[in-house]
Design a protein around this motif. Structure first.
Motif, PDB file in Angstrom:
ATOM      1  N   ARG A  43      31.763  14.951 103.481  1.00  0.00           N
ATOM      2  CA  ARG A  43      30.793  14.575 104.507  1.00  0.00           C
ATOM      3  C   ARG A  43      29.340  14.837 104.085  1.00  0.00           C
ATOM      4  NH1 ARG A  43      32.598  13.717 109.848  1.00  0.00           N
ATOM      5  NH2 ARG A  43      34.835  14.089 110.193  1.00  0.00           N
ATOM      6  N   ASP A  44      29.141  15.351 102.883  1.00  0.00           N
ATOM      7  CA  ASP A  44      27.779  15.657 102.448  1.00  0.00           C
ATOM      8  C   ASP A  44      27.095  14.472 101.783  1.00  0.00           C
ATOM      9  OD1 ASP A  44      27.582  18.498 103.152  1.00  0.00           O
ATOM     10  OD2 ASP A  44      29.205  18.725 101.709  1.00  0.00           O
ATOM     11  N   MET A  45      27.851  13.426 101.481  1.00  0.00           N
ATOM     12  CA  MET A  45      27.251  12.238 100.875  1.00  0.00           C
ATOM     13  C   MET A  45      27.930  10.998 101.432  1.00  0.00           C
ATOM     14  SD  MET A  45      28.784  12.117  96.986  1.00  0.00           S
ATOM     15  CE  MET A  45      27.803  13.515  96.443  1.00  0.00           C
ATOM     16  N   PHE A  46      27.297   9.840 101.238  1.00  0.00           N
ATOM     17  CA  PHE A  46      27.882   8.585 101.701  1.00  0.00           C
ATOM     18  C   PHE A  46      28.380   7.783 100.512  1.00  0.00           C
ATOM     19  CE2 PHE A  46      23.269   8.131 101.414  1.00  0.00           C
ATOM     20  CZ  PHE A  46      23.088   6.986 100.658  1.00  0.00           C
TER      21      PHE A  46
ATOM     22  N   GLU B  19      18.603  11.361  98.799  1.00  0.00           N
ATOM     23  CA  GLU B  19      19.806  10.950  99.536  1.00  0.00           C
ATOM     24  C   GLU B  19      21.020  11.068  98.602  1.00  0.00           C
ATOM     25  OE1 GLU B  19      19.866  10.349 102.648  1.00  0.00           O
ATOM     26  OE2 GLU B  19      18.066   9.284 103.307  1.00  0.00           O
ATOM     27  N   MET B  20      22.089  11.653  99.101  1.00  0.00           N
ATOM     28  CA  MET B  20      23.270  11.877  98.267  1.00  0.00           C
ATOM     29  C   MET B  20      24.301  10.783  98.512  1.00  0.00           C
ATOM     30  SD  MET B  20      23.851  15.965  98.008  1.00  0.00           S
ATOM     31  CE  MET B  20      24.331  16.230  99.707  1.00  0.00           C
ATOM     32  N   TYR B  21      24.689  10.101  97.453  1.00  0.00           N
ATOM     33  CA  TYR B  21      25.643   9.005  97.570  1.00  0.00           C
ATOM     34  C   TYR B  21      26.551   8.994  96.344  1.00  0.00           C
ATOM     35  CZ  TYR B  21      23.084   6.546  93.940  1.00  0.00           C
ATOM     36  OH  TYR B  21      22.521   6.207  92.730  1.00  0.00           O
TER      37      TYR B  21
ATOM     38  N   LEU C  97      29.619   5.177 105.741  1.00  0.00           N
ATOM     39  CA  LEU C  97      28.736   6.285 106.116  1.00  0.00           C
ATOM     40  C   LEU C  97      29.526   7.563 106.384  1.00  0.00           C
ATOM     41  CD1 LEU C  97      25.711   6.826 106.498  1.00  0.00           C
ATOM     42  CD2 LEU C  97      25.962   6.137 108.882  1.00  0.00           C
ATOM     43  N   SER C  98      30.138   8.074 105.340  1.00  0.00           N
ATOM     44  CA  SER C  98      30.928   9.303 105.453  1.00  0.00           C
ATOM     45  C   SER C  98      30.068  10.509 105.808  1.00  0.00           C
ATOM     46  CB  SER C  98      31.682   9.556 104.147  1.00  0.00           C
ATOM     47  OG  SER C  98      30.874   9.298 103.021  1.00  0.00           O
ATOM     48  N   SER C  99      28.771  10.413 105.582  1.00  0.00           N
ATOM     49  CA  SER C  99      27.851  11.535 105.828  1.00  0.00           C
ATOM     50  C   SER C  99      27.168  11.458 107.186  1.00  0.00           C
ATOM     51  CB  SER C  99      26.780  11.554 104.739  1.00  0.00           C
ATOM     52  OG  SER C  99      26.083  10.303 104.720  1.00  0.00           O
TER      53      SER C  99
END
Length: 450
Positions: free
Chosen positions: A339-342, A364-366, A420-422
């Motif tokens: 959940r910390d990145m998409f 932004e973390m992806y 959009l898991s984050s």
């Protein structure tokens, strides 16, 4: 819909008007560990100024957000902030983002030029507004209401910049709504009208009849029971946030307007509830779209991709030059990257360089997940073109969902899908409080301004 948002007031410690009516606690970030008699593992200790020293290790990941969480745990909402370690403007933004809890206002005095603080405050406060809307009750944020609220914010930003923003709201009962096969199917069980909200943003540097340079297509399920494929209680209680994608996309456009957007952008807000009733969508139903694709429903809880298909087809009809869609689409993405990145998926092996640059520039973390032609086999149907949900041994959920969406995008149009898991942290993290995260808003806004 009223959303009371906690706001950040930032003042330069070099100015005398900082916190004229506020009593500030002195907080200093220090590299290293606490001294005796405190344990070296202590995250903070009282200082000689009657405040606190907060200890950081700058080798730690996102150490400035970890420090902010320590300050938040002390329930310090008004403080004079100093740091023995320099924080960049971007670090300061993420530091403040980590303080956000959806409940409290903050007054912070720190050693930055006031113009820098004004920009950071504008950015973090804009993002905070949309974080709050993402968390709003479903009885307040119905499909039609949330579209209107989001448009009002986009329009306010556009008017302030001398740009143009307009809304076309198409809902159940309107003749034009009949072509939206996904919204009709998903929204049929709900008493609230499913809607397609099309927001056209034209900056003053573009003509109103200029081509749509970027289409942003978002899933806006204002509450998701799962339909007849009913969610367990554990997973249903936060489903007011299944609208987060449309909220964050509008947040990105609003922030981009304030930063100087340079692209003609059109938003497609695909909004509905996914409820249970005697007239609701059933497993085994077949939904047929205007492009001839027929979809056998094998999971009523895979509704997001059904409504996104309507938006993607409309973007194609409008001849958008670039399409980006975003949704809280699959649990598989959370399993893949957390959940910390998409997650980002595209037909191309490499992501668009300008999008990568914007994400990396803003922190932004992806992570890019694969999308290949063979993923389509997990959607095979005996009765229709495809099923709406993957099946079979080893079906990779996020990739299969993207493969479904790909069928509704013109093959010659650049397209990116964000899973959009984050979007939301049920229990918080070392870097953010529990609740909506605001992830992607700054990155996408920066991209739109390039």
């Amino acid at each position: 819909m009223e959303c009371e948002v906690n706001m950040f007031k930032l003042f330069s410690s070099n100015t005398k008007n900082a916190s004229a009516n506020e009593e500030l606690v002195a907080v200093t970030l220090k590299e290293g560990t606490a001294k005796a008699p405190f344990s070296k593992d202590s995250a903070f200790a009282p200082n000689a100024n009657g405040g606190y020293d907060v200890f950081v290790n700058t080798n730690d990941f996102k150490w400035y957000q970890v420090a902010a969480k320590t300050i938040a745990s002390l329930k310090l909402y008004n403080f004079e902030f100093k740091s023995d370690v320099a924080l960049s403007e971007l670090d300061l933004y993420w530091f403040l983002t980590a303080l956000y809890d959806g409940k409290h206002d903050y007054t912070v005095s720190c050693d930055y030029a006031q113009n820098v603080l004004d920009k950071v405050a504008m950015t973090v406060n804009t993002v905070s507004v949309f974080r709050k809307i993402a968390d709003s009750d479903s009885k307040i944020s119905t499909p039609e209401k949330v579209i209107n609220v989001l448009f009002d914010l986009v329009k306010e930003a556009a008017d302030a910049q001398g740009d143009s923003a307009s809304l076309k709201l198409i809902k159940r009962g309107d003749l034009e709504f009949e072509k939206y096969a996904g919204l009709n199917a998903v929204g049929f069980a709900s008493d609230e009208d499913p809607c397609m909200g099309i927001i056209d943003y034209v900056p003053k540097c573009c003509q109103k009849d200029s081509p749509v340079q970027v289409a942003l297509v978002g899933k806006g399920i204002t509450f998701d029971t799962g339909g007849y494929s009913l969610k367990p209680d554990k997973y249903m209680e936060t489903m007011r946030t299944d609208k987060t994608a449309v909220v964050y996309l509008c947040g990105a456009v609003t922030l981009a307007a304030k930063l100087g957007i340079k692209k003609h952008v059109r938003l497609y807000l695909c909004c509905s509830e996914n409820m249970v009733s005697g007239r609701g969508m059933l497993p085994g139903d077949i939904v047929t779209y205007p492009n001839g694709i027929s979809v056998e429903i094998n999971n009523t809880d895979a509704e997001g991709r059904l409504v996104l298909a309507d938006g993607l087809l409309q973007a194609g009809e409008d001849k958008a030059q670039y399409v980006l869609d975003m949704a809280t689409l699959t649990g598989a993405a959370k399993i893949a990257v957390g959940r910390d990145m998409f997650s980002v998926l595209t037909k191309e092996k490499e992501l668009d360089k300008s999008l990568v640059s914007a994400f990396e520039k803003t922190g932004e973390m992806y992570w890019q997940l694969p999308l290949a032609q063979y993923h389509r086999r997990f959607l095979s149907s005996r009765r229709a073109t495809v099923t709406n949900s993957g099946h079979g041994e080893g079906a990779p959920g996020s990739s299969v969902a993207a493969s479904f969406l790909e069928q509704f995008v013109d093959k010659n149009t650049p397209w990116v899908h964000i899973d959009l898991s984050s979007a939301y942290l049920p229990d918080g993290s070392p870097f953010l409080a529990a609740g909506p995260t605001g992830s992607t808003i700054l990155g996408l806004a920066t991209w739109l301004c390039e």
